[in-house]
Design a protein around this motif. Structure first.
Motif, PDB file in Angstrom:
ATOM      1  N   ARG A  39       0.833  -1.201   0.000  1.00  0.00           N
ATOM      2  CA  ARG A  39       0.000   0.000   0.000  1.00  0.00           C
ATOM      3  C   ARG A  39       0.871   1.256   0.000  1.00  0.00           C
ATOM      4  NH1 ARG A  39      -4.938   0.769   4.153  1.00  0.00           N
ATOM      5  NH2 ARG A  39      -6.289   1.547   2.531  1.00  0.00           N
ATOM      6  N   THR A  40       1.923   1.293   0.792  1.00  0.00           N
ATOM      7  CA  THR A  40       2.844   2.429   0.854  1.00  0.00           C
ATOM      8  C   THR A  40       3.548   2.603  -0.488  1.00  0.00           C
ATOM      9  OG1 THR A  40       3.220   1.848   3.170  1.00  0.00           O
ATOM     10  CG2 THR A  40       4.690   3.456   2.201  1.00  0.00           C
ATOM     11  N   LEU A  41       4.001   1.519  -1.056  1.00  0.00           N
ATOM     12  CA  LEU A  41       4.657   1.561  -2.359  1.00  0.00           C
ATOM     13  C   LEU A  41       3.704   2.085  -3.433  1.00  0.00           C
ATOM     14  CD1 LEU A  41       7.236   0.959  -3.894  1.00  0.00           C
ATOM     15  CD2 LEU A  41       6.386  -1.360  -4.259  1.00  0.00           C
ATOM     16  N   LEU A  42       2.453   1.664  -3.379  1.00  0.00           N
ATOM     17  CA  LEU A  42       1.452   2.131  -4.338  1.00  0.00           C
ATOM     18  C   LEU A  42       1.217   3.634  -4.190  1.00  0.00           C
ATOM     19  CD1 LEU A  42      -0.549   1.341  -6.551  1.00  0.00           C
ATOM     20  CD2 LEU A  42      -2.245   0.939  -4.757  1.00  0.00           C
ATOM     21  N   ILE A  43       1.148   4.125  -2.976  1.00  0.00           N
ATOM     22  CA  ILE A  43       0.961   5.568  -2.741  1.00  0.00           C
ATOM     23  C   ILE A  43       2.159   6.351  -3.265  1.00  0.00           C
ATOM     24  CG2 ILE A  43       0.808   7.323  -0.940  1.00  0.00           C
ATOM     25  CD1 ILE A  43      -0.924   5.358   0.657  1.00  0.00           C
ATOM     26  N   ILE A  44       3.361   5.828  -3.040  1.00  0.00           N
ATOM     27  CA  ILE A  44       4.573   6.501  -3.538  1.00  0.00           C
ATOM     28  C   ILE A  44       4.572   6.543  -5.061  1.00  0.00           C
ATOM     29  CG2 ILE A  44       7.079   6.302  -3.705  1.00  0.00           C
ATOM     30  CD1 ILE A  44       7.054   5.250  -0.825  1.00  0.00           C
ATOM     31  N   VAL A  45       4.195   5.460  -5.696  1.00  0.00           N
ATOM     32  CA  VAL A  45       4.157   5.411  -7.167  1.00  0.00           C
ATOM     33  C   VAL A  45       3.101   6.379  -7.696  1.00  0.00           C
ATOM     34  CG1 VAL A  45       3.581   3.950  -9.137  1.00  0.00           C
ATOM     35  CG2 VAL A  45       5.072   3.082  -7.336  1.00  0.00           C
ATOM     36  N   ILE A  46       1.964   6.451  -7.076  1.00  0.00           N
ATOM     37  CA  ILE A  46       0.902   7.375  -7.511  1.00  0.00           C
ATOM     38  C   ILE A  46       1.362   8.828  -7.351  1.00  0.00           C
ATOM     39  CG2 ILE A  46      -1.410   8.232  -6.968  1.00  0.00           C
ATOM     40  CD1 ILE A  46      -2.208   5.318  -6.386  1.00  0.00           C
ATOM     41  N   LEU A  47       1.982   9.138  -6.203  1.00  0.00           N
ATOM     42  CA  LEU A  47       2.484  10.508  -5.990  1.00  0.00           C
ATOM     43  C   LEU A  47       3.577  10.864  -6.998  1.00  0.00           C
ATOM     44  CD1 LEU A  47       2.583  10.749  -2.094  1.00  0.00           C
ATOM     45  CD2 LEU A  47       0.979  11.841  -3.674  1.00  0.00           C
ATOM     46  N   ALA A  48       4.448   9.921  -7.290  1.00  0.00           N
ATOM     47  CA  ALA A  48       5.496  10.164  -8.294  1.00  0.00           C
ATOM     48  C   ALA A  48       4.885  10.386  -9.665  1.00  0.00           C
ATOM     49  CB  ALA A  48       6.470   8.990  -8.309  1.00  0.00           C
ATOM     50  N   ASN A  49       3.848   9.624  -9.981  1.00  0.00           N
ATOM     51  CA  ASN A  49       3.168   9.772 -11.263  1.00  0.00           C
ATOM     52  C   ASN A  49       2.507  11.147 -11.370  1.00  0.00           C
ATOM     53  OD1 ASN A  49       2.162   9.181 -13.730  1.00  0.00           O
ATOM     54  ND2 ASN A  49       0.605   7.744 -13.033  1.00  0.00           N
ATOM     55  N   VAL A  50       1.843  11.591 -10.300  1.00  0.00           N
ATOM     56  CA  VAL A  50       1.194  12.910 -10.293  1.00  0.00           C
ATOM     57  C   VAL A  50       2.245  14.012 -10.410  1.00  0.00           C
ATOM     58  CG1 VAL A  50      -0.137  14.522  -8.875  1.00  0.00           C
ATOM     59  CG2 VAL A  50      -0.862  12.140  -9.065  1.00  0.00           C
ATOM     60  N   THR A  99       5.196  13.808 -11.764  1.00  0.00           N
ATOM     61  CA  THR A  99       5.719  13.779 -13.133  1.00  0.00           C
ATOM     62  C   THR A  99       4.742  14.437 -14.103  1.00  0.00           C
ATOM     63  OG1 THR A  99       6.900  11.736 -12.628  1.00  0.00           O
ATOM     64  CG2 THR A  99       6.605  12.275 -14.948  1.00  0.00           C
ATOM     65  N   ALA A 100       3.468  14.171 -13.936  1.00  0.00           N
ATOM     66  CA  ALA A 100       2.462  14.779 -14.812  1.00  0.00           C
ATOM     67  C   ALA A 100       2.456  16.294 -14.653  1.00  0.00           C
ATOM     68  CB  ALA A 100       1.085  14.203 -14.501  1.00  0.00           C
ATOM     69  N   ILE A 101       2.554  16.782 -13.417  1.00  0.00           N
ATOM     70  CA  ILE A 101       2.612  18.231 -13.178  1.00  0.00           C
ATOM     71  C   ILE A 101       3.869  18.832 -13.801  1.00  0.00           C
ATOM     72  CG2 ILE A 101       2.859  19.987 -11.376  1.00  0.00           C
ATOM     73  CD1 ILE A 101       0.969  18.266  -9.653  1.00  0.00           C
ATOM     74  N   ALA A 102       4.981  18.117 -13.695  1.00  0.00           N
ATOM     75  CA  ALA A 102       6.232  18.596 -14.297  1.00  0.00           C
ATOM     76  C   ALA A 102       6.122  18.672 -15.814  1.00  0.00           C
ATOM     77  CB  ALA A 102       7.386  17.688 -13.879  1.00  0.00           C
ATOM     78  N   ARG A 133       5.684  21.991 -20.682  1.00  0.00           N
ATOM     79  CA  ARG A 133       4.987  22.375 -21.923  1.00  0.00           C
ATOM     80  C   ARG A 133       4.579  23.843 -21.894  1.00  0.00           C
ATOM     81  NH1 ARG A 133       2.259  17.943 -25.252  1.00  0.00           N
ATOM     82  NH2 ARG A 133       1.461  19.840 -26.177  1.00  0.00           N
ATOM     83  N   HIS A 134       4.140  24.303 -20.733  1.00  0.00           N
ATOM     84  CA  HIS A 134       3.770  25.715 -20.597  1.00  0.00           C
ATOM     85  C   HIS A 134       4.994  26.604 -20.822  1.00  0.00           C
ATOM     86  CE1 HIS A 134       1.978  29.393 -19.156  1.00  0.00           C
ATOM     87  NE2 HIS A 134       2.959  29.506 -18.274  1.00  0.00           N
ATOM     88  N   GLN A 135       6.120  26.248 -20.212  1.00  0.00           N
ATOM     89  CA  GLN A 135       7.352  27.016 -20.412  1.00  0.00           C
ATOM     90  C   GLN A 135       7.763  27.006 -21.884  1.00  0.00           C
ATOM     91  OE1 GLN A 135       7.409  28.926 -17.624  1.00  0.00           O
ATOM     92  NE2 GLN A 135       9.593  28.858 -17.980  1.00  0.00           N
ATOM     93  N   HIS A 136       7.601  25.869 -22.536  1.00  0.00           N
ATOM     94  CA  HIS A 136       7.931  25.776 -23.957  1.00  0.00           C
ATOM     95  C   HIS A 136       7.083  26.749 -24.773  1.00  0.00           C
ATOM     96  CE1 HIS A 136       7.432  24.073 -28.029  1.00  0.00           C
ATOM     97  NE2 HIS A 136       8.731  23.888 -27.929  1.00  0.00           N
TER      98      HIS A 136
END
Length: 87
Positions: A3-14, A16-19, A24-27
């Motif tokens: 469960r902890t690993l899944l939360i970490i992966v989801i947060l990393a995914n979010v 990355t998506a924000i980044a 793209r906005h900066q571009h």
């Protein structure tokens, strides 16, 4: 544990998506600036070419002679008015 690993992966995914969205906005912002600078460069190149033509016209010896004659009343010296000094 999973469960902890899944939360970490989801947060990393979010994160990355924000980044990706931010990148793209900066571009887009930089691309707009680039287009504006290209337009300014083109306008300055046109102005430079116009100024070069104007300089060539003004510096033309016959034009300088004509202006000196018309505006300043100058004339070329007569042969008898020329004095040559030798060492």
């Amino acid at each position: 544990m999973i469960r902890t690993l899944l939360i970490i992966v989801i947060l990393a995914n979010v994160a990355t998506a924000i980044a990706v969205v931010y990148a793209r906005h900066q571009h887009r912002v930089l691309f707009v600036q680039l287009n504006a600078l290209d337009k300014t460069r083109d306008e300055l190149n046109i102005e430079f070419g116009r100024l070069q033509l104007e300089q060539a016209t003004v510096a033309e010896s016959t034009r300088v002679e004509q202006i000196a004659h018309d505006r300043l009343g100058m004339k070329s010296p007569e042969t008898e008015d020329v004095v040559v000094i030798r060492p």
